[in-house]
Design a protein around this motif. Structure first.
Motif, PDB file in Angstrom:
ATOM      1  N   HIS A  22      39.120   9.002 -97.041  1.00  0.00           N
ATOM      2  CA  HIS A  22      39.355  10.104 -97.977  1.00  0.00           C
ATOM      3  C   HIS A  22      40.831  10.454 -98.133  1.00  0.00           C
ATOM      4  CE1 HIS A  22      35.196  11.477 -98.765  1.00  0.00           C
ATOM      5  NE2 HIS A  22      34.960  10.885 -97.605  1.00  0.00           N
ATOM      6  N   PHE A  23      41.592  10.345 -97.039  1.00  0.00           N
ATOM      7  CA  PHE A  23      42.961  10.862 -97.059  1.00  0.00           C
ATOM      8  C   PHE A  23      44.023   9.826 -96.717  1.00  0.00           C
ATOM      9  CE2 PHE A  23      40.035  14.288 -95.833  1.00  0.00           C
ATOM     10  CZ  PHE A  23      40.274  15.179 -96.860  1.00  0.00           C
ATOM     11  N   GLY A  24      43.619   8.652 -96.309  1.00  0.00           N
ATOM     12  CA  GLY A  24      44.568   7.600 -95.991  1.00  0.00           C
ATOM     13  C   GLY A  24      45.094   7.689 -94.573  1.00  0.00           C
ATOM     14  N   ASP A  25      45.735   8.810 -94.252  1.00  0.00           N
ATOM     15  CA  ASP A  25      46.306   8.991 -92.922  1.00  0.00           C
ATOM     16  C   ASP A  25      46.426  10.478 -92.621  1.00  0.00           C
ATOM     17  OD1 ASP A  25      48.383   9.821 -94.569  1.00  0.00           O
ATOM     18  OD2 ASP A  25      49.667   8.089 -94.143  1.00  0.00           O
ATOM     19  N   ALA A  26      47.042  10.796 -91.489  1.00  0.00           N
ATOM     20  CA  ALA A  26      47.170  12.191 -91.084  1.00  0.00           C
ATOM     21  C   ALA A  26      47.958  12.998 -92.114  1.00  0.00           C
ATOM     22  CB  ALA A  26      47.838  12.276 -89.717  1.00  0.00           C
ATOM     23  N   ARG A  27      48.999  12.393 -92.679  1.00  0.00           N
ATOM     24  CA  ARG A  27      49.784  13.088 -93.695  1.00  0.00           C
ATOM     25  C   ARG A  27      48.912  13.489 -94.883  1.00  0.00           C
ATOM     26  NH1 ARG A  27      55.265  13.123 -94.875  1.00  0.00           N
ATOM     27  NH2 ARG A  27      55.571  11.597 -93.204  1.00  0.00           N
ATOM     28  N   GLY A  28      48.005  12.609 -95.268  1.00  0.00           N
ATOM     29  CA  GLY A  28      47.131  12.904 -96.396  1.00  0.00           C
ATOM     30  C   GLY A  28      46.218  14.082 -96.115  1.00  0.00           C
ATOM     31  N   LEU A  29      45.627  14.125 -94.910  1.00  0.00           N
ATOM     32  CA  LEU A  29      44.736  15.230 -94.580  1.00  0.00           C
ATOM     33  C   LEU A  29      45.518  16.534 -94.435  1.00  0.00           C
ATOM     34  CD1 LEU A  29      42.068  16.492 -93.911  1.00  0.00           C
ATOM     35  CD2 LEU A  29      42.167  15.469 -91.626  1.00  0.00           C
ATOM     36  N   GLU A  89      43.777  26.318 -83.459  1.00  0.00           N
ATOM     37  CA  GLU A  89      43.637  26.323 -82.006  1.00  0.00           C
ATOM     38  C   GLU A  89      44.812  25.649 -81.290  1.00  0.00           C
ATOM     39  OE1 GLU A  89      39.922  24.512 -81.005  1.00  0.00           O
ATOM     40  OE2 GLU A  89      38.807  25.718 -82.464  1.00  0.00           O
ATOM     41  N   ARG A  90      45.318  24.563 -81.869  1.00  0.00           N
ATOM     42  CA  ARG A  90      46.276  23.725 -81.141  1.00  0.00           C
ATOM     43  C   ARG A  90      47.639  23.612 -81.807  1.00  0.00           C
ATOM     44  NH1 ARG A  90      42.574  18.396 -79.658  1.00  0.00           N
ATOM     45  NH2 ARG A  90      40.780  19.498 -78.736  1.00  0.00           N
ATOM     46  N   GLY A  91      47.763  24.070 -83.041  1.00  0.00           N
ATOM     47  CA  GLY A  91      48.994  23.848 -83.768  1.00  0.00           C
ATOM     48  C   GLY A  91      49.065  22.429 -84.291  1.00  0.00           C
ATOM     49  N   VAL A  92      50.071  22.163 -85.103  1.00  0.00           N
ATOM     50  CA  VAL A  92      50.159  20.844 -85.729  1.00  0.00           C
ATOM     51  C   VAL A  92      50.428  19.754 -84.694  1.00  0.00           C
ATOM     52  CG1 VAL A  92      52.634  20.933 -86.240  1.00  0.00           C
ATOM     53  CG2 VAL A  92      51.117  19.618 -87.731  1.00  0.00           C
ATOM     54  N   GLU A  93      51.061  20.121 -83.575  1.00  0.00           N
ATOM     55  CA  GLU A  93      51.354  19.125 -82.550  1.00  0.00           C
ATOM     56  C   GLU A  93      50.075  18.609 -81.896  1.00  0.00           C
ATOM     57  OE1 GLU A  93      52.857  22.012 -82.884  1.00  0.00           O
ATOM     58  OE2 GLU A  93      54.873  21.358 -83.497  1.00  0.00           O
ATOM     59  N   GLY A  94      49.007  19.400 -81.934  1.00  0.00           N
ATOM     60  CA  GLY A  94      47.755  18.981 -81.330  1.00  0.00           C
ATOM     61  C   GLY A  94      46.768  18.393 -82.317  1.00  0.00           C
ATOM     62  N   PHE A  95      47.227  18.142 -83.537  1.00  0.00           N
ATOM     63  CA  PHE A  95      46.342  17.627 -84.579  1.00  0.00           C
ATOM     64  C   PHE A  95      46.204  16.119 -84.491  1.00  0.00           C
ATOM     65  CE2 PHE A  95      45.973  15.580 -88.725  1.00  0.00           C
ATOM     66  CZ  PHE A  95      44.765  16.102 -89.152  1.00  0.00           C
ATOM     67  N   SER A  96      44.991  15.622 -84.759  1.00  0.00           N
ATOM     68  CA  SER A  96      44.769  14.178 -84.869  1.00  0.00           C
ATOM     69  C   SER A  96      43.596  13.931 -85.808  1.00  0.00           C
ATOM     70  CB  SER A  96      44.481  13.550 -83.503  1.00  0.00           C
ATOM     71  OG  SER A  96      43.187  13.905 -83.040  1.00  0.00           O
ATOM     72  N   LEU A  97      43.637  12.796 -86.486  1.00  0.00           N
ATOM     73  CA  LEU A  97      42.531  12.418 -87.367  1.00  0.00           C
ATOM     74  C   LEU A  97      41.244  12.227 -86.567  1.00  0.00           C
ATOM     75  CD1 LEU A  97      44.053   9.815 -89.872  1.00  0.00           C
ATOM     76  CD2 LEU A  97      43.372  12.157 -90.336  1.00  0.00           C
ATOM     77  N   ARG A  98      41.379  11.661 -85.387  1.00  0.00           N
ATOM     78  CA  ARG A  98      40.191  11.410 -84.564  1.00  0.00           C
ATOM     79  C   ARG A  98      39.494  12.718 -84.210  1.00  0.00           C
ATOM     80  NH1 ARG A  98      38.019   7.360 -81.581  1.00  0.00           N
ATOM     81  NH2 ARG A  98      39.681   5.957 -82.247  1.00  0.00           N
ATOM     82  N   GLU A  99      40.262  13.737 -83.858  1.00  0.00           N
ATOM     83  CA  GLU A  99      39.662  15.019 -83.507  1.00  0.00           C
ATOM     84  C   GLU A  99      39.036  15.682 -84.733  1.00  0.00           C
ATOM     85  OE1 GLU A  99      38.462  18.423 -81.345  1.00  0.00           O
ATOM     86  OE2 GLU A  99      38.834  16.306 -80.861  1.00  0.00           O
ATOM     87  N   ALA A 100      39.677  15.534 -85.886  1.00  0.00           N
ATOM     88  CA  ALA A 100      39.096  16.083 -87.123  1.00  0.00           C
ATOM     89  C   ALA A 100      37.757  15.411 -87.411  1.00  0.00           C
ATOM     90  CB  ALA A 100      40.059  15.885 -88.287  1.00  0.00           C
ATOM     91  N   ALA A 101      37.697  14.102 -87.229  1.00  0.00           N
ATOM     92  CA  ALA A 101      36.447  13.375 -87.453  1.00  0.00           C
ATOM     93  C   ALA A 101      35.380  13.831 -86.467  1.00  0.00           C
ATOM     94  CB  ALA A 101      36.690  11.871 -87.317  1.00  0.00           C
ATOM     95  N   ARG A 102      35.779  14.000 -85.205  1.00  0.00           N
ATOM     96  CA  ARG A 102      34.809  14.417 -84.193  1.00  0.00           C
ATOM     97  C   ARG A 102      34.218  15.779 -84.547  1.00  0.00           C
ATOM     98  NH1 ARG A 102      33.909  17.553 -80.116  1.00  0.00           N
ATOM     99  NH2 ARG A 102      35.884  18.688 -80.376  1.00  0.00           N
TER     100      ARG A 102
END
Length: 210
Positions: A63-70, A38-51
């Motif tokens: 599980h992944f440590g940080d955004a790079r891990g996910l 929907e947003r591309g990598v520029e719109g990615f965040s761990l918080r939004e993935a969790a939500r």
């Protein structure tokens, strides 16, 4: 054994969900994929993935440590699916036929999975030392390599021996980049026509010995 060692339940307000440990990991990868789409990598965040997964903001870090891990986990799954697509496309008797099948599978995967495909090559955003990521990427290249080099595929990974594989890879990946940029049109019918009619002619410029 305590069930708590095999599962995790994270509270995140009304949308909280209970997940088996492995299911939560996959749910977070699914959520990350939807964000990228929907947003591309520029719109990615761990918080939004969790939500989107319905868990606490801290859950992805467990599980992944940080955004790079996910993102690496997303790219790893993408490379595995990509390898499966290439395997399915490796059909035909002669090497030229098999390369055409691989090329068609390569392009079709990229067009059907644009966000994931583009992430696969954004190496600055990924953990290039991750074992799963490396294995999935190597498998995909090996499928192309064994066809492009044929009987020479056991000669070793020096640049001279790999030149047929790099040539095939460069042509197909270049075609994908042109297609994704809109060079052949932006509508589904235009892209399908380019894949079906133009790509085979482009691949004919690869000189291979059957």
């Amino acid at each position: 054994m305590n069930d708590g060692l095999n599962s995790v339940k994270i509270t995140a307000g009304e949308g909280a969900r209970a997940y088996h440990h492995g299911a939560l990991r996959e749910a977070l990868i699914d959520a990350a994929e939807s964000i990228l789409e929907e947003r591309g990598v520029e719109g990615f965040s761990l918080r939004e993935a969790a939500r989107r997964a319905g868990v606490s903001p801290a859950a992805p870090g467990h599980h992944f440590g940080d955004a790079r891990g996910l993102l690496t986990a997303v790219a790893t799954r993408a490379f595995r699916d990509f390898g499966d697509a290439l395997e399915a496309g490796d059909v035909g008797t002669h090497r030229s036929e098999r390369l055409r099948g691989l090329g068609m599978a390569y392009v079709r995967f990229a067009l059907a999975n644009r966000a994931r495909f583009q992430l696969m090559w954004r190496k600055a955003l990924l953990d290039r030392d991750d074992a799963g990521f490396c294995a999935a990427g190597d498998r995909a290249f090996d499928i192309l390599d064994r066809v492009a080099r044929g009987g020479d595929a056991d000669e070793g990974p020096d640049l001279t021996a790999l030149s047929p594989s790099i040539a095939a890879w460069s042509i197909v990946h270049g075609f994908v980049e042109l297609a994704l940029s809109g060079a052949f049109g932006t509508g589904p019918e235009e892209l399908e026509a380019a894949t079906e009619q133009l790509l085979p002619r482009v691949l004919d410029h690869l000189v291979v010995a059957d």
